[in-house]
Design an enzyme around this catalytic site. Sequence first.
Site, mmCIF file in Angstrom:
data_model
loop_
_atom_site.group_PDB
_atom_site.id
_atom_site.type_symbol
_atom_site.label_atom_id
_atom_site.label_comp_id
_atom_site.label_asym_id
_atom_site.label_seq_id
_atom_site.Cartn_x
_atom_site.Cartn_y
_atom_site.Cartn_z
ATOM 1 N N HIS A 35 0.809 -1.210 0.000
ATOM 2 C CA HIS A 35 0.000 0.000 0.000
ATOM 3 C C HIS A 35 0.847 1.266 0.000
ATOM 4 O O HIS A 35 0.334 2.339 -0.372
ATOM 5 C CB HIS A 35 -0.940 0.006 1.207
ATOM 6 C CG HIS A 35 -2.165 -0.832 1.015
ATOM 7 N ND1 HIS A 35 -2.180 -2.194 1.204
ATOM 8 C CD2 HIS A 35 -3.422 -0.494 0.634
ATOM 9 C CE1 HIS A 35 -3.386 -2.658 0.960
ATOM 10 N NE2 HIS A 35 -4.158 -1.656 0.607
ATOM 11 N N GLY A 36 2.085 1.195 0.416
ATOM 12 C CA GLY A 36 2.893 2.397 0.391
ATOM 13 C C GLY A 36 4.246 2.208 1.045
ATOM 14 O O GLY A 36 4.423 1.336 1.906
#
Length: 470
Positions: free
Chosen positions: A324-325
């Site tokens: 996700h990041g």
Amino acid sequence: MLFYEPLFITIFPAFYAVYLLTGGVSARKWLLLIASALFYFWGEPVFVLILFGSTAFDYALSFQLNEPTPPPTRRLALAAGVAGNLAMLVVYKYADFLADNLNAALSPFGAHRLPLLHLALPIGVSFVVFEKITYLVDTYRGTSKPAATFRDYCLFALFFPKLLAGPILKYHEMQDQIAKPRSVEWSDFGTGFLRFSRGIGRKLLIADPLGSFVNTVFAADPASLGASHAWLALGSFTLQIYFDFAGYSDMAIGLARMLGFGLRENFNAPYASRSITEFWRRWHMSLTTWIRDYLYKPLGGNRDGDVRTYRNLWICFLLSGLWHGASWNFVLWGAYNGLFLTLDRVFLRDVLERCGAVIATIVTLFIVMIGWAIFRSDSPAHLTTFLSALFGMTSANDALEVPAELPFALALGAIVSLLPATAFYPVLVRRYEASRSLRAITIAALVVVYVLAIARAVTAPFQPFIYFRF
């Protein structure tokens, strides 16, 4: 290019008319591929060239992945293909994160600092890479054959409705549809347009009004927040991220249906869940099934006892968080979900089941919301102070102004997302399905929603989809 911006709304009808009038499977596929490439080129003119080069690499390797190629060559080709795709993701998404952390670790020793690349993250790169890996693995496993033509594989990778934020497609799910797109019928247009309208309404009439308030609160010093504003912001973000992402999925599924393609569902009333395990069966389903099929099962799944099962769950969700990041809060969020999935298997799911549906839903939603606080906070320090504000451990006063449109968006979002958790929801569904007048009212309402959403898109400040960052 966004699905609701004036340029797309203007161009798509003309493209759609040409698509419907185009005869022959080959011509329609070329038209779709060119349109998809231009759609991505509009926002990522440089990366689209890298993406074409990467797809050519995948396509060439795929013919070395199945029989009668010797097993060592097949394994080497698969490793090269997966490594090449992951390298593209690492360079663009994680290079600076890794360099920053390595510099911090080595700074006490006076080591020379590694330079940061400061590369712009291409929109949707994580989704594209995961889908390209499915092509290689499916071919290696014999689940599907290599694409008949390079054009077909490029169309799978670049198909514009799902390109920027999913749903994440598996190649074997799309192979037949890509190889021979079926003719579009009137029902495809009607069903697809109504699904698109639902999605644009979710995004622009619920997610965006909530997002404006969320951005204001999370940009402020969390020490200045009182408990009521902290909970209001967290509740707003809980609904924002759902309606933002589910709205994009609805639009993607609707546009694909209008073109004669069927995409897999991505959400199924996740906030009606009664355990974290159930939540992850309902939330971002295309990602969780990808993790299950291409990571969890190859690690051993639940075949080798409880300890290995728990280990595999943690590995999968740590990597899911990192997907996700490139930030420690996402890693922490993945670990948090891995912890509660493990607790579910040990005892928590059974305890919640004995507590009844209402308590189970409330407890599960509370766990999910604390997870969203981890997800939304940009640093451990921010998270710690924000959690303190949530539980009344700050002395701040709630002085932030609440936008006028927030209560309506919050109430509507809560009703829509929590209604499936109620006991009378199945009755409502049966009555709806049996009533032609209710279906007609729904169609009219969705047309109105489409008009209102477009009007807001033209007049309100622009807010990108949350998952464009991933």
